[in-house]
Design a protein around this motif. Sequence first.
Motif, PDB file in Angstrom:
ATOM      1  N   GLY A  74       0.211   2.371   8.707  1.00  0.00           N
ATOM      2  CA  GLY A  74       0.566   1.312   7.769  1.00  0.00           C
ATOM      3  C   GLY A  74       1.264   0.160   8.461  1.00  0.00           C
ATOM      4  O   GLY A  74       0.971  -1.016   8.218  1.00  0.00           O
ATOM      5  N   ASN A 133     -10.815  -8.904   5.236  1.00  0.00           N
ATOM      6  CA  ASN A 133      -9.939  -8.518   4.127  1.00  0.00           C
ATOM      7  C   ASN A 133     -10.618  -8.718   2.778  1.00  0.00           C
ATOM      8  O   ASN A 133      -9.931  -8.886   1.766  1.00  0.00           O
ATOM      9  N   ASN A 186      -1.143  -1.755  10.884  1.00  0.00           N
ATOM     10  CA  ASN A 186      -2.015  -2.642  10.114  1.00  0.00           C
ATOM     11  C   ASN A 186      -1.279  -3.884   9.651  1.00  0.00           C
ATOM     12  O   ASN A 186      -1.830  -4.988   9.645  1.00  0.00           O
ATOM     13  N   VAL A 222       0.895  -1.148   0.000  1.00  0.00           N
ATOM     14  CA  VAL A 222       0.000   0.000   0.000  1.00  0.00           C
ATOM     15  C   VAL A 222       0.935   1.199   0.000  1.00  0.00           C
ATOM     16  O   VAL A 222       1.726   1.358   0.936  1.00  0.00           O
ATOM     17  N   GLN A 240     -11.861  -6.642   0.919  1.00  0.00           N
ATOM     18  CA  GLN A 240     -11.526  -5.589  -0.031  1.00  0.00           C
ATOM     19  C   GLN A 240     -10.411  -5.986  -0.981  1.00  0.00           C
ATOM     20  O   GLN A 240     -10.241  -5.378  -2.044  1.00  0.00           O
ATOM     21  N   GLU A 241      -9.661  -7.032  -0.637  1.00  0.00           N
ATOM     22  CA  GLU A 241      -8.588  -7.465  -1.529  1.00  0.00           C
ATOM     23  C   GLU A 241      -9.125  -8.166  -2.773  1.00  0.00           C
ATOM     24  O   GLU A 241      -8.348  -8.517  -3.673  1.00  0.00           O
ATOM     25  N   VAL A 246       5.166  -0.984   3.367  1.00  0.00           N
ATOM     26  CA  VAL A 246       4.080  -0.178   3.926  1.00  0.00           C
ATOM     27  C   VAL A 246       4.672   1.105   4.497  1.00  0.00           C
ATOM     28  O   VAL A 246       5.881   1.217   4.679  1.00  0.00           O
ATOM     29  N   CYS A 272      -2.170  -3.211  -3.072  1.00  0.00           N
ATOM     30  CA  CYS A 272      -3.196  -3.776  -2.201  1.00  0.00           C
ATOM     31  C   CYS A 272      -4.075  -2.669  -1.626  1.00  0.00           C
ATOM     32  O   CYS A 272      -3.795  -1.484  -1.777  1.00  0.00           O
ATOM     33  N   ARG A 273      -5.143  -3.062  -0.917  1.00  0.00           N
ATOM     34  CA  ARG A 273      -6.108  -2.104  -0.413  1.00  0.00           C
ATOM     35  C   ARG A 273      -6.023  -1.891   1.097  1.00  0.00           C
ATOM     36  O   ARG A 273      -6.684  -1.010   1.631  1.00  0.00           O
ATOM     37  N   GLN A 274      -5.258  -2.703   1.790  1.00  0.00           N
ATOM     38  CA  GLN A 274      -5.034  -2.507   3.224  1.00  0.00           C
ATOM     39  C   GLN A 274      -3.744  -3.218   3.580  1.00  0.00           C
ATOM     40  O   GLN A 274      -3.432  -4.274   3.029  1.00  0.00           O
ATOM     41  N   GLU A 275      -2.976  -2.630   4.489  1.00  0.00           N
ATOM     42  CA  GLU A 275      -1.642  -3.176   4.784  1.00  0.00           C
ATOM     43  C   GLU A 275      -1.686  -4.576   5.378  1.00  0.00           C
ATOM     44  O   GLU A 275      -0.753  -5.366   5.179  1.00  0.00           O
TER      45      GLU A 275
END
Length: 550
Positions: A80, A442, A83, A27, A444-445, A75, A50-53
């Motif tokens: 970051g 997760n 996460n 991210v 969102q991945e 990150v 990616c959308r989240q660390e």
Amino acid sequence: MESGTRTGGRILVDQLLAQGCERIFTVPGESFLAVLDALHDTPAIETVVCRQEGGAAFMACADGTLTRRPGIAFVTRGPGATNASIGVHVAMQDSQPMILFIGDVDRATRDREAFQEIDFAAMFGPLAKWAARIDDARRIPEYVARAYAVAMSGRPGPVVLALPEDMLLDRVDAVDRPRVARIKQTCDPAQIQRVAEALASAERPVAIVGGAGWDQDAARDFVDWAERVGIPVAAAFRRQDAIPNTSPAWAGNLGYGPNPRLVERVRAADLLLVVGPRLGEATTDGYTLVTPDHPGQRLVHVHPDPEELDRTYRTDIAICAGMAEFAQALLAVALPARDAGGRAHDEWRDWSTPRPRDLIMDLGPCVAAMRDLLPADTILCNGAGNYSGWWHRYWPYAGPGTQLAPTAGAMGYGVPAAVAAALRHPGRTVVALAGDGCFLMNGQELATAVQHDAQMLVLVVDNGAYGTIRMHQEREFPGRVSATRLANPDFAALARAYGCWSETVQRTEDFAPALERAQRVRGVRLLHLKTDVEAITAGTTLTQVAGRAG
């Protein structure tokens, strides 16, 4: 500027190239723009956005599991890094190699609680094998080479390196380091002779395999030996892919919900040959199935890290060796053939055969349909939750690299792990398994998977609850449900919003046709399986759990 100088960011990316890195997960953050700039001119390294660390760190952990070289995540500082810490914890408990690079505050503002500042060496010290900060760009090659060596050596695990923002902009001369390889750990012939003598005198030996370092060579040699001597081979928790489950020596898996007959075999064993596992809490049922002093049993413990030997368990024969090296040495151990391995395998075949239950949506036959329709070398990826128990019990893993599942019990791992697996093995079938609670940690991945054209199937098992915790509630406080009910979205509609193909399945008989349709589609496919929380495991119901508690 002197000729030949490079920015710290460029030097760092050059070291990744020298170490054979082909892919990073990130991210982006302003604290490591110099690295992102260097990656712009480095097509040999794919940058997976990616959308989240937490998802990025899980992907790096899974990639390291598959390649046995460190998976790489980048990150930014503060949020970051916090996460991403979940991926570091999983990599440590799973004994998998990864390196987390964290963009950090510049050196001049350190120790002022600057914007998003954290002492990363202090924060990650207990979570990682090694955590450090690179203050001099000239030393980047040294730090990166050491990070690779530490991540792969002994018991593999994660390394965390903090990168001050201004250090990455420094232009300096630096000497690149060559590719680092894992050091082979051979066996002492005298120790192998002791193992042979102990096995020869044992009447009821059982092997337990798992941990890190199992590859095709280790699996092949160990299976050849185990089948020849007829010793039952069980797997540690979520390490069922250490050897092919089709082997006549395979006896099943330990952990949560194991075959009671296998549990009795382990209890009755007079010798345990433990090759790879740490014998942690999950594998040993809270250190009760195999106790630290294991009276009446001899323990042969093989592990690649000497610090794990005699750490928790009294060990009769301790061997520090790699899995492949030990398995190869074991081939020379000749013993009279037994038939215990075959009997244990027959018990596992019976235990792993799904039997219909009076349910509208029964996951057992669904797994059976997957066994019929999917390739044997399918890679299954899951996080934490009771839903995973159906696949742990009924799915036959084909050998190393076919099970990505966190022994740390982290939720939200399955989808990111499947993204990493699909990108690493684009020709293989990859399946992400997730409960409704697990998926939304997760989910969102899916956007990452679609963006990078990952070919993968996602199964979301939706029972409207944090099922594992609900089960514990019914056991400890029957009828007093608290904080475990979930109001869920339409997961099939959500998947379509991400650009995935999807269907909802509510009846057992509809699963196999839906799976066939999914297999005919490219890209990311999602099946939303709606189940009843009453059927809380493959073998029991919430009513039965509460009744036993009462």
